[in-house]
Design an enzyme around this catalytic site. Structure first.
Site, PDB file in Angstrom:
ATOM      1  N   GLY A 242      72.183  73.427  68.101  1.00 45.20           N
ATOM      2  CA  GLY A 242      71.032  72.509  68.501  1.00 45.20           C
ATOM      3  C   GLY A 242      69.644  73.268  68.623  1.00 45.20           C
ATOM      4  O   GLY A 242      68.615  72.737  68.764  1.00 45.20           O
ATOM      5  N   PRO A 276      75.457  78.382  65.707  1.00 49.55           N
ATOM      6  CA  PRO A 276      73.809  78.074  65.516  1.00 49.55           C
ATOM      7  C   PRO A 276      73.675  77.961  63.633  1.00 49.55           C
ATOM      8  O   PRO A 276      74.491  78.843  63.294  1.00 49.55           O
ATOM      9  CB  PRO A 276      73.067  79.403  66.008  1.00 49.55           C
ATOM     10  CG  PRO A 276      74.403  80.606  65.903  1.00 49.55           C
ATOM     11  CD  PRO A 276      75.566  79.826  66.258  1.00 49.55           C
ATOM     12  N   GLY A 277      73.118  77.200  63.275  1.00 44.82           N
ATOM     13  CA  GLY A 277      72.605  76.992  61.840  1.00 44.82           C
ATOM     14  C   GLY A 277      71.297  77.089  61.565  1.00 44.82           C
ATOM     15  O   GLY A 277      70.916  78.252  61.078  1.00 44.82           O
ATOM     16  N   ARG A 278      70.625  76.368  62.107  1.00 46.97           N
ATOM     17  CA  ARG A 278      69.146  75.995  61.796  1.00 46.97           C
ATOM     18  C   ARG A 278      68.410  77.164  62.301  1.00 46.97           C
ATOM     19  O   ARG A 278      67.693  77.769  61.689  1.00 46.97           O
ATOM     20  CB  ARG A 278      68.415  74.707  62.445  1.00 46.97           C
ATOM     21  CG  ARG A 278      67.097  74.574  62.189  1.00 46.97           C
ATOM     22  CD  ARG A 278      66.567  73.299  63.020  1.00 46.97           C
ATOM     23  NE  ARG A 278      67.487  72.206  63.278  1.00 46.97           N
ATOM     24  CZ  ARG A 278      67.268  71.130  62.433  1.00 46.97           C
ATOM     25  NH1 ARG A 278      66.385  71.274  61.440  1.00 46.97           N
ATOM     26  NH2 ARG A 278      68.089  70.076  62.401  1.00 46.97           N
ATOM     27  N   CYS A 340      61.883  58.623  41.424  1.00 46.30           N
ATOM     28  CA  CYS A 340      61.456  57.182  41.394  1.00 46.30           C
ATOM     29  C   CYS A 340      61.624  56.559  42.515  1.00 46.30           C
ATOM     30  O   CYS A 340      62.226  55.554  42.660  1.00 46.30           O
ATOM     31  CB  CYS A 340      62.208  56.542  40.090  1.00 46.30           C
ATOM     32  SG  CYS A 340      61.861  57.423  38.812  1.00 46.30           S
ATOM     33  N   GLU A 341      61.130  56.767  43.654  1.00 43.62           N
ATOM     34  CA  GLU A 341      61.359  56.097  45.015  1.00 43.62           C
ATOM     35  C   GLU A 341      60.034  56.529  45.808  1.00 43.62           C
ATOM     36  O   GLU A 341      59.477  57.661  45.690  1.00 43.62           O
ATOM     37  CB  GLU A 341      62.281  56.715  45.858  1.00 43.62           C
ATOM     38  CG  GLU A 341      63.652  56.458  45.282  1.00 43.62           C
ATOM     39  CD  GLU A 341      64.915  56.260  46.075  1.00 43.62           C
ATOM     40  OE1 GLU A 341      64.665  55.932  47.187  1.00 43.62           O
ATOM     41  OE2 GLU A 341      65.788  56.515  45.538  1.00 43.62           O
TER      42      GLU A 341
HETATM   43  N1  LLP Z   1      78.002  72.571  65.266  1.00 47.12           N
HETATM   44  C1  LLP Z   1      78.205  71.169  64.932  1.00 47.12           C
HETATM   45  C2  LLP Z   1      79.578  70.733  65.283  1.00 47.12           C
HETATM   46  C3  LLP Z   1      77.382  70.386  64.282  1.00 47.12           C
HETATM   47  O1  LLP Z   1      77.289  69.199  64.060  1.00 47.12           O
HETATM   48  C4  LLP Z   1      76.038  71.245  63.792  1.00 47.12           C
HETATM   49  C5  LLP Z   1      75.304  70.371  62.881  1.00 47.12           C
HETATM   50  C6  LLP Z   1      75.878  72.415  64.149  1.00 47.12           C
HETATM   51  C7  LLP Z   1      76.847  73.208  64.982  1.00 47.12           C
HETATM   52  C8  LLP Z   1      74.457  73.279  63.586  1.00 47.12           C
HETATM   53  O2  LLP Z   1      73.603  72.930  64.388  1.00 47.12           O
HETATM   54  P1  LLP Z   1      72.085  73.673  64.292  1.00 47.12           P
HETATM   55  O3  LLP Z   1      72.145  74.938  64.786  1.00 47.12           O
HETATM   56  O4  LLP Z   1      71.574  73.683  62.988  1.00 47.12           O
HETATM   57  O5  LLP Z   1      71.353  72.658  65.167  1.00 47.12           O
HETATM   58  N2  LLP Z   1      70.695  67.674  58.522  1.00 47.12           N
HETATM   59  C9  LLP Z   1      69.807  67.582  59.758  1.00 47.12           C
HETATM   60  C10 LLP Z   1      70.736  68.274  60.661  1.00 47.12           C
HETATM   61  C11 LLP Z   1      72.218  67.979  60.838  1.00 47.12           C
HETATM   62  C12 LLP Z   1      72.827  68.779  61.896  1.00 47.12           C
HETATM   63  C13 LLP Z   1      74.227  68.251  61.928  1.00 47.12           C
HETATM   64  N3  LLP Z   1      75.153  69.164  62.744  1.00 47.12           N
HETATM   65  C14 LLP Z   1      68.658  68.072  59.582  1.00 47.12           C
HETATM   66  O6  LLP Z   1      68.162  68.463  58.432  1.00 47.12           O
HETATM   67  O7  LLP Z   1      67.503  68.306  60.433  1.00 47.12           O
END
Ligand code: LLP
Length: 409
Positions: A242, A276-278, A340-341
Site C-alpha cells: 500500500g 510492495p508493487g507500486r 469509443c467511450e
Molecule cells: N499485496 C496484496 C495482497 C495486494 O492485493 C496488493 C495490491 C499488493 C500487495 C500490492 O500493493 P501496492 O504495493 O501496489 O500498493 N490497480 C490499482 C491498484 C490495485 C492494488 C491491488 N492489490 C491501481 O492502479 O491503483
C-alpha cells in the site's frame, strides 16, 4: 527524518526528455508509438531504497507481480533478492520462470481455486495467505492428499479507514478481503481441524496508495493487542503493502513509513514480509504517445484506456509532459485517446504548450505500476511494446503485439 528527494530518471536535457542517458524521442522515432519505457536504474533504486528503509526488520520483500509482471523486470528484481507476491498460476509461472525461489513466494487472493492451490503446493511455495475458513479447509484437504504440511497466514480485515480510492481500499469494514477477528478466533480455537496447515501468523494488506503512515501504526497496534489478549503465538506477520508514490501531490517518503512501523515490531522476534508493487515499479516508466489531432477542447493521442486504464477507472492523475520542452504560453485542454467511450481520457484540464502540434510526442508519467499489467485488447487494439533503458542503451523487453495474435493465442 525521511529523505524528501524523489528518485527521478526522466528529465530534460537541452529541452529534450531523456530516460537515463537516452533521448526518448530517438526511441519513439525507431519503434513508433505508443509504448511503455522503463528505467532500469529507477526500478533498482526504488527496490534498494525500500530494502534499506526497512532493513532493521530484515524483512522478506515479496514484490507484488500484479503491479507489473514483465519477465525482464522480474529477473532484475530477482537478482536484487526479491521474492514474489502472487495471486494466480500465471503469476506463479512467471515468478518461477524469473528464477525466484519458491521459498520466497507467497500466494494471496480471496478466490484461489482448487487447481491453483494444488499446483502451488506442488511447487513448494512458502506461504498461502488464507482469506476464509472455507479456503483454509480446502488448503488442509489438498495438503493432506499431497502429504505436505503447508504454511498459512490468516488474512485479517482490521476494519480501518484508509482514505484511499474506495476500489483499492481493502482493510475497511464491509470489504470482501480477509476475516474479522471473530472468524480468526474460531479458526485458532479449532486449529486441530487443520492438521496439515501450519498457521504461522497474520496477513494484513490495507489497500493501495495509502498516504498516511499512521494508518499502518493503527492497524499493527490493533493486531498486536488482539494477539496479546488472546495469547496467540505469532511467528510471522505479512504486512502486505500500500506504500504510495507521488503522482500529483507529494506523499510521505518511504522512510517515514518505516519510521512509523519499525519501532512497533523491532525486537519481537516475528518474521516480517512486505509485498510492495507500486512503490517498486510505479515511478520507473512513462507511456509515450503521439498527438494525432488537435480539436477544440481536446488533444487526441494514440494511447487510450486500453493501454492505461487508471485515469478512467479510478480518476487517477498522471502528469503529462511533452518530450520537447517548450516554454511560453500554455493552453488548457483534455488529453484523450481514440477509444469509443467518453471515459477514455488520460488527463483532464491540463496545461500544454500553445505551440503543441499534431505529430508531437507526450509522456504520461509514473505508469510503471498497473499500467501495462491492466492493459487490454479493447477495440482490438494491440498490446504495447515495453522498452527498458539502462544508461545509454535501450532494449525491447516486450514486442508490440501482432494482429495475428488477436486470433492465435
Ligand atoms: N499485496 C496484496 C495482497 C495486494 O492485493 C496488493 C495490491 C499488493 C500487495 C500490492 O500493493 P501496492 O504495493 O501496489 O500498493 N490497480 C490499482 C491498484 C490495485 C492494488 C491491488 N492489490 C491501481 O492502479 O491503483
Amino acid at each position: 527524518m525521511g529523505k524528501e528527494v524523489e528518485i527521478n530518471n526522466f528529465s530534460y536535457y537541452k529541452n529534450n526528455l531523456y530516460c537515463e542517458e537516452v533521448k526518448v524521442e530517438r526511441i519513439a522515432g525507431k519503434i513508433g508509438t505508443p509504448f511503455y519505457l522503463y528505467s532500469r536504474d529507477c526500478l533498482c533504486s526504488h527496490y534498494k531504497r525500500f530494502k534499506k528503509a526497512f532493513s532493521p526488520l530484515s524483512p522478506l520483500i515479496c514484490y507484488s507481480l500484479k503491479a507489473n509482471s514483465n519477465p525482464v523486470l522480474l529477473k532484475i528484481l530477482k537478482s536484487l533478492g526479491a521474492g514474489a507476491d502472487i495471486v494466480s498460476l500465471g503469476e506463479l509461472f512467471l515468478a518461477l520462470k524469473a528464477g525466484i525461489p519458491p521459498e520466497k513466494i507467497v500466494f494471496a487472493g480471496v478466490g484461489k481455486s482448487e487447481e491453483e492451490i494444488r499446483e502451488a503446493v506442488k511447487r513448494n511455495i512458502y506461504l498461502f495467505n488464507a482469506e476464509s475458513t472455507s479456503e483454509l479447509r480446502l488448503i488442509n484437504k489438498i495438503a493432506a492428499q499431497l502429504k505436505k504440511k503447508i504454511n498459512c497466514n490468516l488474512r485479517v480485515n482490521p476494519q480501518i479507514q484508509t482514505k484511499t480510492h474506495r476500489y483499492i481500499a481493502t482493510g475497511e469494514k464491509g470489504s470482501k478481503f480477509g476475516m474479522d477477528w471473530e472468524e480468526i478466533k474460531k479458526i485458532l480455537k479449532n486449529k486441530n481441524s487443520f492438521p496439515w496447515v501450519n498457521i504461522l501468523g497474520f496477513h494484513l494488506h490495507l489497500g493501495s496508495q495509502i498516504t498516511s503512515p499512521e494508518v499502518y501504526q493503527t492497524a499493527i497496534k490493533k493486531i498486536l493487542n488482539l494477539t496479546q489478549k488472546e495469547k496467540i503465538k505469532l511467528s510471522l506477520l505479512d504486512l502486505g503493502s500500500g506504500f504510495p508514490i507521488i503522482y500529483e501531490k507529494k506523499v510521505s517518503p518511504i522512510e517515514n513509513f518505516a519510521a512509523a512501523i519499525i519501532p512497533l515490531l523491532k525486537g519481537l522476534k516475528i518474521k516480517i514480509i512486505f509485498e510492495p508493487g507500486r512503490y517498486i515499479v510505479g515511478n520507473s516508466a512513462i507511456l509515450v504517445t503521439r498527438v494525432l489531432y488537435l480539436k477544440k477542447d481536446f488533444v487526441i493521442v494514440d494511447a487510450g484506456l486500453n493501454d492505461l486504464i487508471r485515469p478512467c477507472l479510478y480518476g487517477a492523475y498522471h502528469k503529462i509532459i511533452p518530450l520537447k520542452k517548450i516554454s511560453g504560453k500554455r493552453f488548457l485542454t483534455n488529453i484523450v485517446g481514440p477509444i469509443c467511450e467518453s471515459g477514455d481520457f488520460l488527463g483532464k484540464n491540463r496545461r500544454l504548450p500553445l505551440s503543441l502540434k499534431e505529430g508531437d510526442f507526450l509522456a504520461i508519467k509514473d505508469t510503471g505500476a498497473y499500467g501495462f499489467s491492466m492493459s487490454s485488447n479493447y477495440n482490438c487494439r494491440l498490446k504495447l511494446p515495453e522498452i527498458l533503458v539502462s544508461k545509454n542503451r535501450y532494449k525491447i523487453i516486450r514486442k508490440r503485439e501482432k494482429y495475428e495474435e488477436l486470433i492465435y493465442r
